[in-house]
Design a protein around this motif. Structure first.
Motif, PDB file in Angstrom:
ATOM      1  N   SER A   1      39.024  46.683  40.687  1.00  0.00           N
ATOM      2  CA  SER A   1      37.975  46.600  41.666  1.00  0.00           C
ATOM      3  C   SER A   1      36.731  45.219  41.299  1.00  0.00           C
ATOM      4  O   SER A   1      36.395  44.389  41.667  1.00  0.00           O
ATOM      5  CB  SER A   1      37.764  46.396  43.001  1.00  0.00           C
ATOM      6  N   GLU A   2      35.845  46.005  40.270  1.00  0.00           N
ATOM      7  CA  GLU A   2      34.571  45.456  40.272  1.00  0.00           C
ATOM      8  C   GLU A   2      34.885  44.128  39.006  1.00  0.00           C
ATOM      9  O   GLU A   2      34.370  42.662  39.300  1.00  0.00           O
ATOM     10  CB  GLU A   2      33.904  45.900  38.732  1.00  0.00           C
ATOM     11  N   LEU A   3      36.513  44.056  38.490  1.00  0.00           N
ATOM     12  CA  LEU A   3      36.318  42.902  37.764  1.00  0.00           C
ATOM     13  C   LEU A   3      36.950  41.412  38.902  1.00  0.00           C
ATOM     14  O   LEU A   3      36.524  41.036  38.192  1.00  0.00           O
ATOM     15  CB  LEU A   3      37.275  43.057  36.414  1.00  0.00           C
ATOM     16  N   GLY A   4      38.142  42.043  39.548  1.00  0.00           N
ATOM     17  CA  GLY A   4      37.760  41.211  40.702  1.00  0.00           C
ATOM     18  C   GLY A   4      36.316  40.425  41.159  1.00  0.00           C
ATOM     19  O   GLY A   4      36.750  39.273  41.382  1.00  0.00           O
ATOM     20  N   GLU A   5      35.491  41.481  41.786  1.00  0.00           N
ATOM     21  CA  GLU A   5      34.265  40.296  42.742  1.00  0.00           C
ATOM     22  C   GLU A   5      33.770  39.701  41.755  1.00  0.00           C
ATOM     23  O   GLU A   5      33.421  38.774  41.637  1.00  0.00           O
ATOM     24  CB  GLU A   5      33.803  41.878  42.622  1.00  0.00           C
TER      25      GLU A   5
ATOM     26  N   GLY B   1      19.526  29.063  35.733  1.00  0.00           N
ATOM     27  CA  GLY B   1      21.331  28.321  35.320  1.00  0.00           C
ATOM     28  C   GLY B   1      22.498  29.364  36.077  1.00  0.00           C
ATOM     29  O   GLY B   1      22.324  30.019  35.920  1.00  0.00           O
ATOM     30  N   THR B   2      22.943  28.295  36.152  1.00  0.00           N
ATOM     31  CA  THR B   2      24.515  28.879  37.202  1.00  0.00           C
ATOM     32  C   THR B   2      24.986  28.952  35.516  1.00  0.00           C
ATOM     33  O   THR B   2      25.747  30.092  35.403  1.00  0.00           O
ATOM     34  CB  THR B   2      25.843  27.995  37.838  1.00  0.00           C
ATOM     35  N   GLU B   3      24.904  28.478  34.407  1.00  0.00           N
ATOM     36  CA  GLU B   3      26.233  28.764  33.453  1.00  0.00           C
ATOM     37  C   GLU B   3      25.187  30.120  32.874  1.00  0.00           C
ATOM     38  O   GLU B   3      25.793  30.969  32.016  1.00  0.00           O
ATOM     39  CB  GLU B   3      25.446  27.281  32.369  1.00  0.00           C
TER      40      GLU B   3
ATOM     41  N   ALA C   1      34.151  31.649  39.666  1.00  0.00           N
ATOM     42  CA  ALA C   1      35.309  31.135  39.977  1.00  0.00           C
ATOM     43  C   ALA C   1      34.459  30.482  40.770  1.00  0.00           C
ATOM     44  O   ALA C   1      34.521  29.165  41.169  1.00  0.00           O
ATOM     45  CB  ALA C   1      36.475  32.126  40.894  1.00  0.00           C
ATOM     46  N   GLU C   2      33.485  30.966  42.267  1.00  0.00           N
ATOM     47  CA  GLU C   2      32.862  29.956  43.604  1.00  0.00           C
ATOM     48  C   GLU C   2      32.542  29.298  42.637  1.00  0.00           C
ATOM     49  O   GLU C   2      31.701  27.878  43.490  1.00  0.00           O
ATOM     50  CB  GLU C   2      32.262  30.983  44.439  1.00  0.00           C
ATOM     51  N   LEU C   3      31.677  29.493  41.648  1.00  0.00           N
ATOM     52  CA  LEU C   3      30.720  28.562  40.882  1.00  0.00           C
ATOM     53  C   LEU C   3      30.926  27.871  40.030  1.00  0.00           C
ATOM     54  O   LEU C   3      30.648  26.632  39.109  1.00  0.00           O
ATOM     55  CB  LEU C   3      29.164  29.519  39.966  1.00  0.00           C
ATOM     56  N   GLY C   4      32.804  27.629  40.176  1.00  0.00           N
ATOM     57  CA  GLY C   4      32.862  26.286  39.355  1.00  0.00           C
ATOM     58  C   GLY C   4      33.574  26.820  37.592  1.00  0.00           C
ATOM     59  O   GLY C   4      33.216  26.069  36.917  1.00  0.00           O
ATOM     60  N   TYR C   5      34.033  28.020  37.486  1.00  0.00           N
ATOM     61  CA  TYR C   5      34.135  28.605  36.304  1.00  0.00           C
ATOM     62  C   TYR C   5      34.803  29.626  36.313  1.00  0.00           C
ATOM     63  O   TYR C   5      35.257  31.211  35.842  1.00  0.00           O
ATOM     64  CB  TYR C   5      32.830  29.178  35.384  1.00  0.00           C
TER      65      TYR C   5
END
Length: 241
Positions: A83-87, A33-35, A93-97
């Protein structure tokens, strides 16, 4: 048989629980699951900073000019905390979170805080080889995730694929090999007590690795007294269910 081969054999139960964890197997089968994916990424944020702290302390304890220190410095420069946290933020965020929480130990699940505390304690109190062996199981994501999913179709959102691809980068594979080289050298030069100390740290790090996957699999971020890590992710599961 190398020392680390022997460690893997003697810790086969935990090693298998790590590399075949239900969270990983579910991702391979298209059932994650995405969650559950997002929970792991958010929970991993503080780990990134503390893992890098352990590397920095290892550099301070390594012999001057040691190849491990060069590899670790490259990780800190090329795969910096920012940079890693940015990724990771981009993936969730792409998954809606949208992720606007601070990445520190106060936002960890109990399992994750146990893991980062273990790494930092070894980094402060341990020897250079002990630091290398304690972070080695985490670096084995290059095998458990990177090699496992290299060239393999991962069912589910594209974010899953991009996350797995993070663990085939040369900087990571070189760091993993550098950890192994330090541990093997220390085991060859040390006595039985030294080797047993290395084995204990290797096993404990594997055990922590399983625990953090357990937390992401079950969305277990609760603390006594009502506090919760990543409560919004767990709440989304309740709402959907």
């Amino acid at each position: 048989m190398t020392f680390l081969d022997d460690c893997r054999t003697r810790c086969a139960d935990v090693w298998d629980a790590y590399r075949h964890h239900p969270w990983i197997e579910a991702m391979a089968a298209g059932r994650l699951g995405t969650e559950q994916f997002v929970f792991f990424q958010l929970d991993d944020g503080p780990h990134v900073a503390e893992f890098n702290r352990a590397l920095a302390l290892g550099i301070a304890k390594a012999p001057v000019g040691h190849p491990w220190a060069k590899a670790a410095a490259h990780v800190l420069d090329d795969l910096s905390t920012v940079s890693e946290l940015g990724e990771k933020r981009a993936l969730v965020a792409e998954l809606g979170y949208p992720d606007d929480t601070p990445h520190d130990r106060w936002t960890c699940s109990p399992a994750r805080e146990g893991y980062v505390n273990h790494l930092v304690r070894v980094a402060y109190e341990g020897t250079f080889p002990q630091i290398a062996v304690s972070v080695y199981p985490c670096s084995l994501f290059t095998e458990v995730i990177g090699e496992r999913f290299r060239g393999v179709e991962i069912p589910g959102p594209p974010a899953y694929r991009r996350w797995a691809d993070m663990y085939v980068r040369r900087t990571r594979t070189e760091m993993c090999a550098a950890h192994a080289a330090v541990v093997e050298e220390a085991a060859a030069r040390g006595d039985e007590a030294d080797r047993e100390a290395l084995l204990r740290l290797y096993r404990r790090s594997l055990e922590h690795q399983v625990r953090v996957f357990d937390a992401a699999w079950t969305l277990e971020g609760a603390w006594p007294g009502g506090g919760a890590a990543h409560a919004s992710v767990a709440a989304s599961r309740t709402a959907v269910g």
